[in-house]
Design a protein around this motif. Structure first.
Motif, PDB file in Angstrom:
ATOM      1  N   UNK A  73       0.763  -1.189  -0.069  1.00 23.61           N
ATOM      2  CA  UNK A  73       0.048   0.035   0.141  1.00 23.61           C
ATOM      3  C   UNK A  73       1.003   1.097  -0.072  1.00 23.61           C
ATOM      4  N   UNK A  74       2.219   1.160  -0.067  1.00 20.42           N
ATOM      5  CA  UNK A  74       3.085   2.181   0.114  1.00 20.42           C
ATOM      6  C   UNK A  74       3.957   2.398  -1.190  1.00 20.42           C
ATOM      7  N   UNK A  75       3.926   1.580  -2.109  1.00 22.81           N
ATOM      8  CA  UNK A  75       4.330   1.724  -3.393  1.00 22.81           C
ATOM      9  C   UNK A  75       3.691   1.352  -4.513  1.00 22.81           C
ATOM     10  N   UNK A  76       4.017   1.821  -5.849  1.00 21.12           N
ATOM     11  CA  UNK A  76       3.134   1.613  -7.059  1.00 21.12           C
ATOM     12  C   UNK A  76       3.206   0.051  -7.445  1.00 21.12           C
ATOM     13  N   UNK A 135      -7.494   2.406   5.806  1.00 21.30           N
ATOM     14  CA  UNK A 135      -6.418   2.600   6.649  1.00 21.30           C
ATOM     15  C   UNK A 135      -6.317   4.055   7.176  1.00 21.30           C
ATOM     16  N   UNK A 136      -5.942   4.014   8.416  1.00 25.10           N
ATOM     17  CA  UNK A 136      -5.756   5.611   8.755  1.00 25.10           C
ATOM     18  C   UNK A 136      -4.200   5.581   9.660  1.00 25.10           C
ATOM     19  N   UNK A 139       1.853   7.036   8.547  1.00 24.14           N
ATOM     20  CA  UNK A 139       2.734   7.543   7.556  1.00 24.14           C
ATOM     21  C   UNK A 139       4.141   7.664   7.845  1.00 24.14           C
TER      22      UNK A 139
ATOM     23  N   UNK B 161      -1.075  14.746   5.489  1.00 22.31           N
ATOM     24  CA  UNK B 161      -1.273  13.158   5.778  1.00 22.31           C
ATOM     25  C   UNK B 161      -3.022  13.191   6.799  1.00 22.31           C
ATOM     26  N   UNK B 165      -6.114  10.720   4.954  1.00 26.58           N
ATOM     27  CA  UNK B 165      -6.522   9.698   5.775  1.00 26.58           C
ATOM     28  C   UNK B 165      -7.869   9.959   6.487  1.00 26.58           C
ATOM     29  N   UNK B 167      -8.544  12.030   8.924  1.00 25.31           N
ATOM     30  CA  UNK B 167      -8.541  12.488  10.490  1.00 25.31           C
ATOM     31  C   UNK B 167      -8.682  13.841  10.626  1.00 25.31           C
ATOM     32  N   UNK B 186      -1.890   9.209  -2.958  1.00 27.87           N
ATOM     33  CA  UNK B 186      -0.914   9.219  -1.726  1.00 27.87           C
ATOM     34  C   UNK B 186       0.342   8.358  -1.882  1.00 27.87           C
ATOM     35  N   UNK B 187       0.389   7.577  -2.989  1.00 29.27           N
ATOM     36  CA  UNK B 187       1.719   6.929  -3.231  1.00 29.27           C
ATOM     37  C   UNK B 187       2.638   7.826  -3.641  1.00 29.27           C
ATOM     38  N   UNK B 189       2.903  10.683  -2.867  1.00 29.15           N
ATOM     39  CA  UNK B 189       2.945  11.660  -1.601  1.00 29.15           C
ATOM     40  C   UNK B 189       4.105  10.788  -0.460  1.00 29.15           C
ATOM     41  N   UNK B 190       3.944   9.369  -0.465  1.00 32.49           N
ATOM     42  CA  UNK B 190       4.902   8.750   0.318  1.00 32.49           C
ATOM     43  C   UNK B 190       5.924   8.610  -0.315  1.00 32.49           C
ATOM     44  N   UNK B 191       6.266   8.633  -1.504  1.00 37.88           N
ATOM     45  CA  UNK B 191       7.411   8.672  -2.339  1.00 37.88           C
ATOM     46  C   UNK B 191       8.080   9.840  -2.151  1.00 37.88           C
ATOM     47  N   UNK B 194       9.862   9.904   1.465  1.00 31.87           N
ATOM     48  CA  UNK B 194      10.839   8.772   1.738  1.00 31.87           C
ATOM     49  C   UNK B 194      11.755   8.455   0.690  1.00 31.87           C
TER      50      UNK B 194
END
Lengths: 323, 323
Positions: A73-76, A135-136, A139, B161, B165, B167, B186-187, B189-191, B194
């Motif tokens: 869920x955190x990369x393509x 998911x909440x 991050x 973030x 999600x 909040x 969001x992917x 965004x994470x990329x 990080x």
């Protein structure tokens, strides 16, 4: 048919294999399998170490599997990439690949509608109602993970830094943290935080235990940090249910050191959620048995068999808890 | 006698050398010299590259020097260790070694009683009254640096973030940040956060510019983050003066991108401090000329000569500003 559950993590990875009579015939542990944090080579190596011993004796076609892995869920194209690697390394089809919080939920509430909160070094919340899920938080420590051990540690050390340089009035907090961490002065404090020998994330998260000890002996600032952390964790639950709209009572399960071991956070968390009709309960099964359950459910969802299978899992879990 | 000023940093290091008639006869730039962040070898190499070209022609005994370096005050026996390395690499005595915030103060207010705030990627505040001095904040991005570009970037991304999600209620902030950072989902965004290819600290600090742009077009959350950052920076100043007790008006100077370029933070900072009798002013000299000034003052503190020397420095600074 065999059922394989894998619980991957940033520190270690666990696998359980059950045979057709739902007997636990194999379990093993290997190193971390967070493909984003540890890299693909480490991921491949630890998968092999984890499962080679058992896979050489079983026909891959007889295995139904569920992999609960960090970074899903955190990369393509995550599932596609992970499935390909699992096939290459183990020669099995990964029937189900989910984020490790999902197997936490499956173990926590036997894959029934509900919300699961993981609050260890990091934190993430997952909820499911029927086919809807969410998911909440989660991050990571750089941006959030509010309520996690990292967050509690960071908030505590930030408070100490403000007391040290005079932005806040000096209280017992600094004195107690210095004593518990065996620090003499601000140079020791900086060294503790920035020590290149240590993993920064776990190092800061390790302070959360001390914040708890200090709060227990009555330190008001430590207590405030813990109560605010509980509030952050409770917010992830109510946010998840704003989307899911599970009927009351809403079952909330948890895993990870903060909610398992820190009674102040857990009690505040329970108290805050009780108002909204949430029932917080310890998990019924470990995450790895949650993965086994998902492997079974995705293969077979017949009501009677399901109950038998779950009873077997509960028995396995109970016996392991005794040890 | 020659006067050498060195302004070390986490990105680059600058040196200026003035001759006995206070003419600028040499200036040079090399790479970073944060011994804690970059390691001793890089520190040695960049010192050599910085000063070799000029030192081969001058008798080391004729040089009075001041080194403003990051990490001073942050590890044990810092001055002793740095002095030894400087002697080994350059064969000169480092007469004065101070944290780079101190040369910021010396340049900012011509080494007169006052308080200097550095607010760039990180932040630190330094104040001096006579022989009394104090540092506030500056504990680094992991623990604090409240009000810095890193802090503004972190606060902004944290807010996004929470909107992503659920909040917090989705506002224009997320839409605008996604647009400015060219993110789809969001992917991405994470990329962005990080990405292992980028230096995480400067990457997050780079968002502060965008927060400023968004606040300028009226985004309330961005504006709130900037105002709270200004409040954090102002708190470091009032904290420093609680200890120093400089008589009013208290001169406050600044350097670094946040207070130099972000008008919303700077104006709020000025406004908050004005109430307490603080006069916020742009720096009179650059930090490297502040280092030259300290090299001079630690050698010679005769009133008349001091004024002449300072006038020469102001002229050098003015001419450079024109370029």
């Amino acid at each position: 048919m065999y059922f394989l559950g894998v619980d991957g993590g940033g520190t270690k990875t666990i696998a359980y294999l059950l045979d057709e009579e739902s007997n636990l015939i194999f379990k093993n542990t290997s190193g971390p399998t967070n493909i984003l944090e540890n890299g693909e080579e480490v991921f491949r190596k630890n998968l092999r170490e984890l499962l080679y011993p058992v896979l050489k004796n079983i026909n891959p076609k007889d295995i139904k599997s569920c992999f609960g892995l960090p970074a899903v869920g955190e990369f393509r194209e995550d599932i596609k990439i992970l499935r390909k690697i699992i096939k290459e390394e183990l020669n099995i089809e990964a029937d189900t690949i989910v984020n490790d919080v999902v197997i936490g939920w499956a173990g926590g509430n036997l894959a029934r509608d509900g919300i699961h909160v993981v609050a260890g070094t990091g934190t993430i919340t997952y909820g499911r109602k029927g086919n809807k899920d969410i998911r909440v938080s989660g991050w990571g420590s750089i941006i959030g993970d509010e309520g996690s051990a990292y967050y509690i540690g960071y908030r505590t050390l930030n408070e100490v830094s403000r007391e040290l340089d005079g932005r806040k009035r000096r209280t017992d907090l600094t004195k107690l943290i210095f004593k518990k961490l065996n620090l003499r002065d601000h140079l020791d404090f900086i060294e503790f935080i920035y020590d290149p020998q240590k993993d920064r994330r776990s190092n800061i998260a390790s302070v959360a235990k001390i914040t708890y000890e200090i709060a227990k002996i009555g330190d008001k600032k430590a207590l405030k940090i813990l109560k605010e952390s509980a509030k952050e964790l409770a917010l992830t639950v109510t946010t998840a249910n704003k989307f899911l709209k599970i009927e009351k009572p809403i079952t909330v399960t948890y895993s990870g050191s903060v909610l398992e071991k820190n009674e102040i956070v857990r009690e505040e968390f329970i108290k805050l959620l009780a108002k909204g009709g949430y029932e917080v309960k310890p998990p019924k099964l470990s995450p790895v048995l949650g993965a086994v359950l998902l492997a079974f459910l995705n293969y077979e969802n017949n009501g009677q068999k399901r109950e038998d299978f779950i009873n077997k899992l509960l028995k396995i879990y109970k016996e392991e808890e005794k040890q």
